[in-house]
Write a protein that holds these residues in place. Structure first.
Motif, PDB file in Angstrom:
ATOM      1  N   LYS A  74       1.236  -1.278   0.158  1.00  0.00           N
ATOM      2  CA  LYS A  74      -0.009  -0.219   0.448  1.00  0.00           C
ATOM      3  C   LYS A  74       0.917   1.260   0.326  1.00  0.00           C
ATOM      4  N   VAL A  75       0.490   2.445  -0.485  1.00  0.00           N
ATOM      5  CA  VAL A  75       0.816   3.356  -0.780  1.00  0.00           C
ATOM      6  C   VAL A  75       0.430   4.608  -0.102  1.00  0.00           C
ATOM      7  N   MET A  76       1.340   5.393   0.605  1.00  0.00           N
ATOM      8  CA  MET A  76       0.343   6.451   1.753  1.00  0.00           C
ATOM      9  C   MET A  76       1.691   7.746   1.636  1.00  0.00           C
ATOM     10  N   ILE A  77       0.198   8.722   0.857  1.00  0.00           N
ATOM     11  CA  ILE A  77       1.409  10.042   0.908  1.00  0.00           C
ATOM     12  C   ILE A  77       1.121  10.994   1.800  1.00  0.00           C
ATOM     13  N   GLY A  78       1.603  12.388   1.734  1.00  0.00           N
ATOM     14  CA  GLY A  78       1.491  13.352   2.689  1.00  0.00           C
ATOM     15  C   GLY A  78       2.579  14.717   2.499  1.00  0.00           C
ATOM     16  N   GLY A  79       2.715  15.393   3.294  1.00  0.00           N
ATOM     17  CA  GLY A  79       3.823  16.582   3.261  1.00  0.00           C
ATOM     18  C   GLY A  79       2.564  17.960   2.875  1.00  0.00           C
ATOM     19  N   ALA A  80       3.104  19.179   3.204  1.00  0.00           N
ATOM     20  CA  ALA A  80       2.345  20.330   3.388  1.00  0.00           C
ATOM     21  C   ALA A  80       1.327  20.342   1.807  1.00  0.00           C
ATOM     22  N   PRO A  81       2.688  20.576   0.929  1.00  0.00           N
ATOM     23  CA  PRO A  81       1.339  20.495  -0.233  1.00  0.00           C
ATOM     24  C   PRO A  81       0.664  19.464  -1.249  1.00  0.00           C
TER      25      PRO A  81
END
Ligand code: B12
Length: 211
Positions: A173-180
């Motif tokens: 599974k792929v999770m993403i994040g970060g301010a933009p």
């Protein structure tokens, strides 16, 4: 007898020195390391996350708590490994290619570790091939991608494509994040989820491994 409520309090208040001292005392008294993690440390980080979400805590408090958690965990990790206690899941995490920001990624990594995950942190400026190689080698359940620059967000898409091409997409599974990064971007590029902060990252990871 070590007063274990002090361990909880020390992590909550980001007091690394006390967290480490109480952990050492507890180890010397042969306290079950898993009990320390599950009954005192993880609940402290859960509370840190809750305070962050309702804006009682801000980034400095999060960083201090994460540092205290890491200090104690570093002492307990070899004991946990010796006990053979199975992690909740295995996560490969990194900041994507071209991006050197790592404060948020480190927080997410610590919180996941506190949440019982084994975390393999690849650092910053990580190429898609490296994510693929490590996910394969370490048999990861989840790959976590962090990006703080709009110009590096496409590296997330490239990484997902590389995971897909390597034939791993059905088991990673792929999770993403970060301010933009946004939830909408996550679905646009075919990620399995987006987390706005480290607390959400843990919740999401738990949901994804349970699927
Ligand atoms: C600190 C900082 C730096 C430091 C980084 C130090 C480090 N070791 O990380 C330094 C000084 C090195 C730096 C450099 C640059 N920076 Co800078 N930086 C920042 C700043 C001020 C704070 C970022 C931060 O740490 N936030 C605190 C953490 C806790 O929050 P976070 O990273 O968002 O992480 C949280 C969530 O997003 C989420 N999350 C993060 N990752 C993940 C992953 C997953 C899977 C999940 C679920 C959740 C998740 O959980 C985290 C915890 O709650 C931001 C401004 C901002 N407001 O974001 C600019 C900012 C990101 N930087 C910016 C820029 C432009 C740069 C530079 C290009 C500047 C330059 N001209 O050289 C360089 C880029 C270098 C590179 N190639 O990466 C811009 C980006 C603009 C854009 N939209 O692209 C920003 C927004 C500043 C601005 N307003 O212009 N930067």
């Amino acid at each position: 007898m070590a007063d274990l409520s002090r361990l909880h309090e020390a992590i909550l208040t980001g007091d690394s020195k006390t967290a480490i001292a109480v952990t050492k005392e507890a180890i010397a008294e042969n306290t079950d390391p898993l009990e320390l993690v599950t009954n005192y440390m993880v609940p402290a980080m859960d509370e840190v996350g809750r305070r962050f979400e309702c804006e009682e805590y801000f980034v400095p408090e999060l960083l201090l708590a994460a540092r205290a958690m890491k200090g104690s965990l570093a002492l307990l990790r070899p004991l946990l490994a010796a006990q053979g206690s199975e992690p909740v899941g295995r996560v490969v995490i990194g900041t994507v290619k071209g991006d050197l920001h790592d404060i948020g990624k480190n927080l997410v990594a610590s919180m996941l570790e506190g949440g019982g995950f084994e975390v393999i942190d690849l650092g910053t400026d990580v190429a898609p091939e490296k994510f693929v190689q490590m996910a394969q080698e370490r048999n990861a359940n989840i790959v976590c991608l962090s990006a703080l620059l709009t110009v590096t967000m496409p590296s997330m898409k490239n990484t997902i494509e590389a995971i897909d091409k390597a034939g791993l997409r059905d088991r990673v599974k792929v999770m993403i994040g970060g301010a933009p990064v946004t939830k909408q971007y996550a679905s646009e590029i075919g990620a399995d989820g987006y987390g706005e902060n480290a607390n959400e990252a843990v919740r999401l990871a738990r949901t994804l491994v349970a699927k």
